[in-house]
Design a protein around this motif. Structure first.
Motif, mmCIF file in Angstrom:
data_model
loop_
_atom_site.group_PDB
_atom_site.id
_atom_site.type_symbol
_atom_site.label_atom_id
_atom_site.label_comp_id
_atom_site.label_asym_id
_atom_site.label_seq_id
_atom_site.Cartn_x
_atom_site.Cartn_y
_atom_site.Cartn_z
ATOM 1 N N TYR A 203 1.698 5.499 -1.775
ATOM 2 C CA TYR A 203 1.890 4.147 -2.305
ATOM 3 C C TYR A 203 3.352 3.906 -2.698
ATOM 4 N N ALA A 204 4.014 4.906 -3.210
ATOM 5 C CA ALA A 204 5.431 4.745 -3.557
ATOM 6 C C ALA A 204 6.243 4.420 -2.315
ATOM 7 N N LEU A 205 5.927 5.069 -1.205
ATOM 8 C CA LEU A 205 6.649 4.799 0.045
ATOM 9 C C LEU A 205 6.290 3.429 0.613
ATOM 10 N N THR A 206 5.004 3.089 0.585
ATOM 11 C CA THR A 206 4.605 1.798 1.163
ATOM 12 C C THR A 206 5.091 0.637 0.307
ATOM 13 N N GLN A 207 5.159 0.851 -0.989
ATOM 14 C CA GLN A 207 5.655 -0.221 -1.848
ATOM 15 C C GLN A 207 7.141 -0.462 -1.627
ATOM 16 N N ALA A 208 7.890 0.598 -1.347
ATOM 17 C CA ALA A 208 9.307 0.418 -1.001
ATOM 18 C C ALA A 208 9.432 -0.368 0.303
ATOM 19 N N ALA A 209 8.576 -0.070 1.266
ATOM 20 C CA ALA A 209 8.594 -0.815 2.530
ATOM 21 C C ALA A 209 8.162 -2.265 2.309
ATOM 22 N N THR A 210 7.209 -2.472 1.419
ATOM 23 C CA THR A 210 6.776 -3.837 1.096
ATOM 24 C C THR A 210 7.934 -4.639 0.519
ATOM 25 N N GLU A 211 8.719 -4.003 -0.333
ATOM 26 C CA GLU A 211 9.882 -4.687 -0.900
ATOM 27 C C GLU A 211 10.889 -5.064 0.178
ATOM 28 N N GLU A 212 10.953 -4.259 1.241
ATOM 29 C CA GLU A 212 11.808 -4.621 2.375
ATOM 30 C C GLU A 212 11.238 -5.834 3.118
ATOM 31 N N ALA B 23 -0.703 -14.005 9.235
ATOM 32 C CA ALA B 23 0.400 -13.040 9.231
ATOM 33 C C ALA B 23 0.247 -12.058 8.074
ATOM 34 N N ARG B 24 -0.140 -12.548 6.907
ATOM 35 C CA ARG B 24 -0.351 -11.660 5.756
ATOM 36 C C ARG B 24 -1.411 -10.616 6.069
ATOM 37 N N GLU B 25 -2.499 -11.063 6.673
ATOM 38 C CA GLU B 25 -3.577 -10.137 7.030
ATOM 39 C C GLU B 25 -3.101 -9.138 8.083
ATOM 40 N N TRP B 26 -2.325 -9.605 9.056
ATOM 41 C CA TRP B 26 -1.819 -8.714 10.101
ATOM 42 C C TRP B 26 -0.914 -7.652 9.480
ATOM 43 N N ILE B 27 -0.010 -8.070 8.615
ATOM 44 C CA ILE B 27 0.919 -7.124 7.988
ATOM 45 C C ILE B 27 0.157 -6.106 7.147
ATOM 46 N N ALA B 28 -0.793 -6.574 6.357
ATOM 47 C CA ALA B 28 -1.602 -5.665 5.546
ATOM 48 C C ALA B 28 -2.336 -4.661 6.430
ATOM 49 N N GLU B 29 -2.893 -5.126 7.526
ATOM 50 C CA GLU B 29 -3.597 -4.244 8.464
ATOM 51 C C GLU B 29 -2.649 -3.212 9.066
ATOM 52 N N GLU B 30 -1.438 -3.619 9.374
ATOM 53 C CA GLU B 30 -0.462 -2.678 9.927
ATOM 54 C C GLU B 30 -0.108 -1.593 8.910
ATOM 55 N N PHE B 31 0.036 -1.970 7.654
ATOM 56 C CA PHE B 31 0.295 -0.967 6.620
ATOM 57 C C PHE B 31 -0.878 0.010 6.540
ATOM 58 N N ASP C 108 -6.096 2.235 -0.377
ATOM 59 C CA ASP C 108 -6.409 0.860 -0.751
ATOM 60 C C ASP C 108 -5.332 -0.064 -0.194
ATOM 61 N N THR C 109 -5.728 -0.973 0.655
ATOM 62 C CA THR C 109 -4.762 -1.861 1.313
ATOM 63 C C THR C 109 -3.943 -2.647 0.295
ATOM 64 N N GLU C 110 -4.582 -3.123 -0.743
ATOM 65 C CA GLU C 110 -3.854 -3.899 -1.754
ATOM 66 C C GLU C 110 -2.820 -3.031 -2.480
ATOM 67 N N GLU C 111 -3.120 -1.766 -2.690
ATOM 68 C CA GLU C 111 -2.150 -0.860 -3.300
ATOM 69 C C GLU C 111 -0.993 -0.582 -2.344
ATOM 70 N N LEU C 112 -1.297 -0.507 -1.054
ATOM 71 C CA LEU C 112 -0.250 -0.251 -0.062
ATOM 72 C C LEU C 112 0.826 -1.324 -0.102
ATOM 73 N N ILE C 113 0.426 -2.556 -0.375
ATOM 74 C CA ILE C 113 1.350 -3.696 -0.346
ATOM 75 C C ILE C 113 1.445 -4.377 -1.715
ATOM 76 N N ALA C 114 1.282 -3.588 -2.760
ATOM 77 C CA ALA C 114 1.186 -4.140 -4.120
ATOM 78 C C ALA C 114 2.388 -4.987 -4.529
ATOM 79 N N GLY C 115 3.562 -4.711 -4.055
ATOM 80 C CA GLY C 115 4.745 -5.457 -4.481
ATOM 81 C C GLY C 115 5.073 -6.665 -3.626
ATOM 82 N N ARG C 116 4.129 -7.128 -2.854
ATOM 83 C CA ARG C 116 4.447 -8.226 -1.922
ATOM 84 C C ARG C 116 4.649 -9.552 -2.628
ATOM 85 N N ASP C 117 5.551 -10.353 -2.070
ATOM 86 C CA ASP C 117 5.806 -11.713 -2.533
ATOM 87 C C ASP C 117 5.257 -12.741 -1.549
ATOM 88 N N TRP C 118 4.599 -12.282 -0.512
ATOM 89 C CA TRP C 118 4.121 -13.164 0.535
ATOM 90 C C TRP C 118 2.625 -13.283 0.518
#
Length: 97
Positions: A38-47, A66-74, A87-97
């Motif tokens: 999750y630490a790695l995926t959250q850094a990628a989410t911030e990107e 697009a949001r669903e596609w990106i979440a699925e890719e993570f 947990d998909t939501e944890e993978l992208i927890a820092g998203r602004d989109w």
């Protein structure tokens, strides 16, 4: 997203590059547990967050599909590296989109 003309390829390319960098980091760091992943995926989410402005500048946006596609890719990345229960939501927890 490449098949959807609403999503500009040059911005989708940037998202793809982020996901590939995430794969490189996972391979290099080999997270031992979901929390480390999750630490790695959250850094990628911030990107990913600034890409919303890139999409808007190109006359598009990160909309629901697009949001669903990106979440699925993570999740697919996490799954490919042995974290299918992530947990998909944890993978992208820092998203602004």
């Amino acid at each position: 997203m490449y098949e959807d003309s609403y999503s500009p390829d040059h911005v989708v390319d940037q998202g793809r590059a982020i996901l590939l960098r995430l794969c490189d980091r996972i391979e290099a760091e080999q997270p031992p547990n979901p929390q480390a992943l999750y630490a790695l995926t959250q850094a990628a989410t911030e990107e990913f967050n600034p890409l919303e402005a890139e999409f808007e500048a190109a006359g598009s946006e990160i909309e629901t599909v697009a949001r669903e596609w990106i979440a699925e890719e993570f999740w697919l990345v996490a799954s490919a590296y042995g974290f299918a229960d992530a947990d998909t939501e944890e993978l992208i927890a820092g998203r602004d989109w």
